[in-house]
Design a protein around this motif. Structure first.
Motif, PDB file in Angstrom:
ATOM      1  N   GLN A   1       5.747  -1.566  -5.840  1.00 34.28           N
ATOM      2  CA  GLN A   1       7.013  -0.933  -6.176  1.00 34.28           C
ATOM      3  C   GLN A   1       8.070  -1.290  -5.144  1.00 34.28           C
ATOM      4  OE1 GLN A   1       6.984   3.373  -6.428  1.00 34.28           O
ATOM      5  NE2 GLN A   1       8.777   3.393  -7.800  1.00 34.28           N
ATOM      6  N   THR A   2       9.251  -1.713  -5.646  1.00 32.35           N
ATOM      7  CA  THR A   2      10.356  -2.074  -4.764  1.00 32.35           C
ATOM      8  C   THR A   2      11.287  -0.883  -4.589  1.00 32.35           C
ATOM      9  OG1 THR A   2      11.928  -2.792  -6.474  1.00 32.35           O
ATOM     10  CG2 THR A   2      10.231  -4.376  -5.801  1.00 32.35           C
TER      11      THR A   2
ATOM     12  N   THR B   1      12.427   2.578 -10.166  1.00 37.31           N
ATOM     13  CA  THR B   1      12.703   1.316  -9.476  1.00 37.31           C
ATOM     14  C   THR B   1      11.767   0.239 -10.022  1.00 37.31           C
ATOM     15  OG1 THR B   1      11.119   1.780  -7.690  1.00 37.31           O
ATOM     16  CG2 THR B   1      13.411   2.502  -7.357  1.00 37.31           C
ATOM     17  N   ALA B   2      12.083  -1.008  -9.699  1.00 34.28           N
ATOM     18  CA  ALA B   2      11.338  -2.141 -10.247  1.00 34.28           C
ATOM     19  C   ALA B   2      10.013  -2.336  -9.515  1.00 34.28           C
ATOM     20  CB  ALA B   2      12.184  -3.397 -10.149  1.00 34.28           C
ATOM     21  N   PHE B   3       9.087  -2.989 -10.225  1.00 31.78           N
ATOM     22  CA  PHE B   3       7.794  -3.373  -9.651  1.00 31.78           C
ATOM     23  C   PHE B   3       7.686  -4.889  -9.635  1.00 31.78           C
ATOM     24  CE2 PHE B   3       6.834   0.991 -10.382  1.00 31.78           C
ATOM     25  CZ  PHE B   3       5.762   1.316  -9.557  1.00 31.78           C
ATOM     26  N   ILE B   4       6.986  -5.390  -8.611  1.00 28.41           N
ATOM     27  CA  ILE B   4       6.635  -6.807  -8.577  1.00 28.41           C
ATOM     28  C   ILE B   4       5.262  -6.956  -9.211  1.00 28.41           C
ATOM     29  CG2 ILE B   4       6.239  -8.804  -7.093  1.00 28.41           C
ATOM     30  CD1 ILE B   4       8.019  -7.479  -4.985  1.00 28.41           C
ATOM     31  N   ASN B   5       5.127  -7.959 -10.074  1.00 24.06           N
ATOM     32  CA  ASN B   5       3.887  -8.143 -10.840  1.00 24.06           C
ATOM     33  C   ASN B   5       2.812  -8.776  -9.955  1.00 24.06           C
ATOM     34  OD1 ASN B   5       2.055  -8.217 -12.903  1.00 24.06           O
ATOM     35  ND2 ASN B   5       2.922 -10.063 -13.853  1.00 24.06           N
ATOM     36  N   THR B   6       2.224  -7.944  -9.132  1.00 23.26           N
ATOM     37  CA  THR B   6       1.135  -8.400  -8.255  1.00 23.26           C
ATOM     38  C   THR B   6      -0.089  -7.544  -8.538  1.00 23.26           C
ATOM     39  OG1 THR B   6       1.910  -6.869  -6.539  1.00 23.26           O
ATOM     40  CG2 THR B   6       2.717  -9.153  -6.438  1.00 23.26           C
TER      41      THR B   6
ATOM     42  N   ASN C   1      -1.985  -9.842  -4.307  1.00 22.72           N
ATOM     43  CA  ASN C   1      -2.189 -11.112  -5.015  1.00 22.72           C
ATOM     44  C   ASN C   1      -1.060 -11.388  -6.018  1.00 22.72           C
ATOM     45  OD1 ASN C   1      -3.377 -13.423  -6.028  1.00 22.72           O
ATOM     46  ND2 ASN C   1      -4.881 -12.327  -7.255  1.00 22.72           N
ATOM     47  N   PRO C   2      -0.321 -12.481  -5.860  1.00 19.46           N
ATOM     48  CA  PRO C   2      -0.543 -13.626  -4.954  1.00 19.46           C
ATOM     49  C   PRO C   2       0.384 -13.617  -3.745  1.00 19.46           C
ATOM     50  CG  PRO C   2       0.934 -14.297  -6.692  1.00 19.46           C
ATOM     51  CD  PRO C   2       0.671 -12.827  -6.906  1.00 19.46           C
ATOM     52  N   LEU C   3       0.989 -12.480  -3.369  1.00 19.88           N
ATOM     53  CA  LEU C   3       1.992 -12.438  -2.321  1.00 19.88           C
ATOM     54  C   LEU C   3       1.520 -11.604  -1.140  1.00 19.88           C
ATOM     55  CD1 LEU C   3       5.168 -11.763  -4.541  1.00 19.88           C
ATOM     56  CD2 LEU C   3       4.382 -13.972  -3.675  1.00 19.88           C
ATOM     57  N   VAL C   4       2.136 -11.887   0.017  1.00 22.70           N
ATOM     58  CA  VAL C   4       1.961 -11.053   1.202  1.00 22.70           C
ATOM     59  C   VAL C   4       3.244 -10.238   1.342  1.00 22.70           C
ATOM     60  CG1 VAL C   4       1.668 -10.999   3.693  1.00 22.70           C
ATOM     61  CG2 VAL C   4       0.430 -12.696   2.331  1.00 22.70           C
ATOM     62  N   LEU C   5       3.116  -8.917   1.278  1.00 21.31           N
ATOM     63  CA  LEU C   5       4.292  -8.058   1.211  1.00 21.31           C
ATOM     64  C   LEU C   5       4.205  -6.936   2.239  1.00 21.31           C
ATOM     65  CD1 LEU C   5       4.471  -7.751  -2.696  1.00 21.31           C
ATOM     66  CD2 LEU C   5       5.849  -9.247  -1.243  1.00 21.31           C
ATOM     67  N   LEU C   6       5.390  -6.356   2.491  1.00 16.72           N
ATOM     68  CA  LEU C   6       5.505  -5.272   3.457  1.00 16.72           C
ATOM     69  C   LEU C   6       4.557  -4.140   3.082  1.00 16.72           C
ATOM     70  CD1 LEU C   6       7.159  -4.126   5.898  1.00 16.72           C
ATOM     71  CD2 LEU C   6       8.612  -3.014   4.157  1.00 16.72           C
ATOM     72  N   LYS C   7       3.796  -3.716   4.065  1.00 16.38           N
ATOM     73  CA  LYS C   7       2.819  -2.673   3.807  1.00 16.38           C
ATOM     74  C   LYS C   7       3.442  -1.313   4.091  1.00 16.38           C
ATOM     75  CE  LYS C   7      -1.849  -1.146   5.023  1.00 16.38           C
ATOM     76  NZ  LYS C   7      -3.046  -1.391   5.878  1.00 16.38           N
ATOM     77  N   THR C   8       3.835  -0.646   3.016  1.00 18.37           N
ATOM     78  CA  THR C   8       4.347   0.726   3.134  1.00 18.37           C
ATOM     79  C   THR C   8       4.431   1.327   1.741  1.00 18.37           C
ATOM     80  OG1 THR C   8       6.169   2.137   3.829  1.00 18.37           O
ATOM     81  CG2 THR C   8       6.764  -0.055   3.014  1.00 18.37           C
ATOM     82  N   ASN C   9       4.182   2.606   1.678  1.00 17.66           N
ATOM     83  CA  ASN C   9       4.354   3.340   0.418  1.00 17.66           C
ATOM     84  C   ASN C   9       5.614   4.199   0.450  1.00 17.66           C
ATOM     85  OD1 ASN C   9       1.984   2.367  -0.813  1.00 17.66           O
ATOM     86  ND2 ASN C   9       0.745   3.851   0.345  1.00 17.66           N
ATOM     87  N   ASN C  10       6.386   4.033   1.537  1.00 18.18           N
ATOM     88  CA  ASN C  10       7.590   4.829   1.710  1.00 18.18           C
ATOM     89  C   ASN C  10       8.755   4.143   0.992  1.00 18.18           C
ATOM     90  OD1 ASN C  10       9.970   6.078   2.677  1.00 18.18           O
ATOM     91  ND2 ASN C  10       8.879   6.750   4.530  1.00 18.18           N
TER      92      ASN C  10
END
Length: 644
Positions: free
Chosen positions: A359-360, A349-354, A388-397
Motif C-alpha cells: 500500500q502506497t 490509497t493505491a497498491f503496488i501489485n507485488t 516480489n519483484p521489488l525491494v520497497l520501504l519497510k513500514t506499515n505506517n
C-alpha cells in the motif's frame, strides 16, 4: 178625326222579340260571368295548390336545416372530444404541460376551454360548408327532386321546385326560399331563421388503474450489469445512471474479474450523463465525459491518449487491502489529460501489485512514482524489504509514506511525476496524496460524517439487490410456463431461442428461455427477456425493458429508451454507436401494465418496498351532448314573395 193607330196587329211579336233579345243578352252575360267565376276559382285553386306546395318545400327544408344542425353538433362534439385522446403519460413527462396542473392533477378548466373552442370552430365550419353556398346545397336539390316525385301530375313537364338558402354567417341567420311553379303559376315563400350557438356541455370521465411495483433501483438505471461492462472502439452516449455490480469480493480469485467498466479505444467523445457505480473503471486511450462516478475500488487510466473529464468522483473504498481501497491509478501522463471539476473524494490509497501487495501513500498515483518507496530515494534510517519483484520501504505506517512522498515532491529537482495535466477541485477529500497541476496536495482526510454521506450515496445507487441483478435472473426460465396477456401489444413466449431474421416492428412482450439474436433491423416497444444471451447484430431502435440472463453483445448501432439489464457481461463491440436513455416512468408503467409478468420476474415481490404506478389513465368522452334545438333555431320572419 180618324185614329190611324187603332190597328195593333204584330205588336206582340215585337214585344216577344225584344224580350227574347233581353233574355239572350242577360243569359249571355250570366254565362260569361259564370265562366269567368269558374276560371277564377280554378286559378285560385291552383294558386293555393302551388302555395301549399311551396310552403311544403319550406317546411321540408326547415326539417333538413334542423337535421343539419343536429349533425353539426354531433360532428363538432366528436372533434372536441379528440383533445381527450392525449397521452397523459407523455404530458406528465413534460416539464410543463397545459393539461396537468402544478399539483399533478388533470386541468379540467383548460381541457373544457379547449373543447369549447374546438366545438365552436368545428360547428360553424360545418354549417358554412353545408349552407354557406347555395350552389353546394346538395340536400336542397335532393329536396326539390323528392317534392316533384310527390306531385300527382307526372305528365306536366312544366312543374318545377327551387329551394335555395342564404346563410348570413356574421348575423347567424339563414333565409330559405321555396318556389313552386306549375301551370305557369309561380308561388314563392321565404322564412328567415335565427341561429344561436349551442351551449357546449361536453363531459368526460377519468379512468385509471394503479398497480404496486417493487421499487428496484436498477429499474431506474439506464444500464445495470451484474459482471462487466465492456466498451471496445465504440462511441456511446448514456443518459441516466449506470450500475455495474461493485460488491464482488476481491479475495475470491474468480470474483476479482467482475465488477469492471472497461472502455478501450473510444476516440470520439463518449458521454455518461448520470451517476455511475462500479468496482473499477479501466480507461484505455479514451475520450470520455462522466457526470458522477462512484467506485468501490479504483479508477485506472491506461494507455497514452486519454482525455478524461469527470464532474464528480467518489472513490468510497476505505479498506486496507487491494480491492477495497479506492484510488486513481495512472499508467502514464504522456498525452493524457484528467480533469475532475466539482467534487473529489478518495477514501483509500493505491497498491503496488507485488507479493505481498504494497500500500502506497497516494490517492492519485502515477505508476512510475512507486520509486519513491525504493532505495533510489533512500534516506538515513530507512529499512527495506523484498516484495516480489521489488525491494520497497519497510513500514506499515501510512502517514510515514505520505510524508515521504510530500517531502520529496517539494524538492527543486524531484524525479517524481506530479501530473501537470491533472486538474482537481479545491477542498478535495482524500486519505493519501493528491496531484494537481504539477503539485502534490497533502491529504484532507474526510471526517466520519463526510464518509457516511458518501457511502450512503453509493448504497442508494446499489439499491436493493439479491446476490447481483435480480439474483442473476434465476426465475427467467420459469416464465415460459406462464400464460401472459399484454395490455401493450403482442406476446411471444418461446421455450428455446429466438432468431429475428427479417426487418420488423414489434410491440409487446418477447420472452425466450434461451438466447435471442437480432439479425435484422428491428423497432421494438415493450419488454424483451432472454434467459440466455442477447446478440444485437443489426440496427436496433428499442423502447422499454431489455433483459438478458446471460451475456449481451451489441455489434451495431443501437438506440435504447428505457433500461438495459444484463445478468452477465454487457459488451459494446467495435464500430457500434450506442445511445441509452433511462426512462423510469415508461419502465415502471410497462411493468404495471404487465402485472403478472412482473410478479413472476420478481419473486421477492412481497419483500421489497412498493411503488404505486398508474398502469394506465385516460379521459373517456361523453358521446352525448345536452342541448335544446328550439333554443338554437327560431323562426324570426315568414313572408310570401310577390313578383314585381
Amino acid at each position: 178625326m180618324k185614329n190611324i193607330y187603332k190597328n195593333k196587329k204584330g205588336s206582340t211579336l215585337v214585344t216577344l222579340i225584344i224580350i227574347f233579345a233581353i233574355l239572350s243578352i242577360l243569359g249571355t252575360t250570366i254565362y260569361s260571368i259564370a265562366i269567368t267565376n269558374s276560371k277564377i276559382g280554378i286559378m285560385n285553386s291552383k294558386l293555393k295548390r302551388n302555395f301549399y306546395f311551396a310552403e311544403s318545400g319550406l317546411e321540408l327544408a326547415q326539417d333538413e336545416l334542423i337535421k343539419t344542425i343536429h349533425i353539426g353538433i354531433k360532428e363538432a362534439n366528436k372533434d372536441a372530444n379528440k383533445i381527450l385522446e392525449i397521452d397523459l403519460e407523455s404530458e406528465r413527462e413534460k416539464e410543463k404541460s397545459p393539461y396537468i396542473t402544478d399539483e399533478g392533477n388533470i386541468d379540467d378548466a383548460y381541457i373544457n376551454q379547449k373543447q369549447e373552442e374546438i366545438f365552436e370552430n368545428s360547428y360553424y365550419q360545418f354549417l358554412d360548408k353545408k349552407i354557406g353556398n347555395s350552389n353546394n346545397l346538395t340536400f336542397f336539390k335532393i329536396l326539390s327532386e323528392k317534392l316533384l316525385k310527390l306531385s300527382k301530375d307526372k305528365s306536366n313537364k312544366n312543374e318545377s321546385y327551387d329551394i335555395t338558402a342564404e346563410y348570413e354567417k356574421d348575423n347567424d341567420k339563414v333565409k330559405i326560399t321555396s318556389t313552386y311553379i306549375k301551370d305557369q303559376i309561380k308561388q314563392s315563400v321565404s322564412a328567415i331563421y335565427s341561429l344561436k350557438k349551442p351551449n357546449y356541455s361536453g363531459l368526460y370521465s377519468y379512468e385509471s388503474k394503479i398497480t404496486e411495483i417493487p421499487n428496484y433501483h436498477m429499474l431506474k438505471n439506464a444500464i445495470s450489469v451484474d459482471r462487466n461492462l465492456n466498451i471496445d472502439s465504440s462511441n456511446f452516449n448514456i443518459n441516466g445512471d449506470v450500475f455495474v455490480n461493485p460488491q464482488y469480493n476481491y479475495k475470491n480469485l474468480q470474483e476479482q474479474k467482475f465488477g469492471n467498466i472497461n472502455i478501450n479505444n473510444s476516440r470520439k467523445l463518449s458521454i455518461i450523463d448520470g451517476r455511475v457505480i462500479t468496482k473499477n473503471v479501466n480507461l484505455t486511450d479514451t475520450l470520455v465525459k462522466i457526470e458522477e462516478l462512484y467506485t468501490s475500488d479504483d479508477l485506472n487510466i491506461n494507455g497514452r491518449i486519454n482525455d478524461i473529464n469527470i464532474n464528480s468522483y467518489f472513490g468510497y473504498g476505505d479498506g486496507d487491502i487491494p480491492g477495497s481501497s479506492s484510488a486513481i491509478v495512472i499508467d502514464s501522463m504522456k498525452n493524457n489529460k484528467i480533469i475532475v471539476n466539482k467534487n473529489l473524494a478518495i477514501l483509500g490509497t493505491a497498491f503496488i501489485n507485488t507479493k505481498p501487495n504494497y500500500q502506497t501513500g497516494e490517492s492519485v498515483s502515477i505508476k512510475k512514482n512507486y520509486e519513491i518507496y525504493t532505495e533510489k530515494f533512500s534516506n538515513e534510517n530507512d529499512t527495506f524489504d523484498y516484495y516480489n519483484p521489488l525491494v520497497l520501504l519497510k513500514t506499515n505506517n501510512l502517514d510515514e509514506k505520505i510524508e515521504r512522498f510530500y517531502s520529496e515532491s517539494n524538492k527543486n529537482h524531484t524525479k517524481l511525476n506530479l501530473g501537470q495535466s491533472i486538474q482537481i477541485p479545491k477542498n478535495s477529500l482524500s486519505k493519501g496524496i493528491l496531484l494537481n497541476q504539477g503539485l502534490a496536495i497533502e491529504p484532507n482526510i474526510p471526517n466520519g460524517t463526510q464518509v457516511q454521506v458518501i457511502k450512503e450515496k453509493a448504497d442508494e445507487l446499489i439499491g436493493t439487490l439479491n446476490n447481483g441483478v435480480i439474483d442473476r435472473f434465476k426465475y427467467i426460465p420459469y416464465l415460459i410456463n406462464e400464460e401472459f396477456e399484454s395490455e401493450t401489444g403482442k406476446v411471444n413466449v418461446v421455450n428455446g431461442s429466438i432468431d429475428i431474421q427479417n426487418k420488423s416492428k414489434f410491440k409487446g412482450i418477447m420472452i425466450a428461455s434461451g438466447s435471442i439474436a437480432i439479425n435484422s433491423d428491428l423497432d421494438f416497444d415493450g419488454i424483451m427477456i432472454a434467459g440466455g444471451s442477447i446478440a444485437i447484430n443489426n440496427k436496433l431502435n428499442f423502447k422499454g425493458i431489455l433483459i438478458s440472463g446471460g451475456e449481451m453483445a451489441i455489434y451495431n448501432n443501437t438506440n435504447i429508451n428505457g433500461t438495459v439489464i444484463s445478468g452477465y457481461d454487457l459488451n459494446f463491440n467495435s464500430g457500434s454507436n450506442l445511445k441509452v436513455t433511462s426512462n423510469e416512468n415508461y419502465v415502471f408503467k410497462l411493468l404495471a401494465q404487465n402485472e403478472k409478468l412482473t410478479k413472476n420476474l420478481f419473486k421477492q415481490y412481497d419483500n421489497i418496498e412498493k411503488k404505486k404506478i398508474i398502469a394506465y389513465e385516460k379521459l373517456v368522452p361523453s358521446e352525448e351532448i345536452n342541448y335544446d334545438i328550439n333554443s338554437i333555431i327560431k323562426l324570426s320572419e315568414w313572408k310570401i314573395n310577390y313578383d314585381k
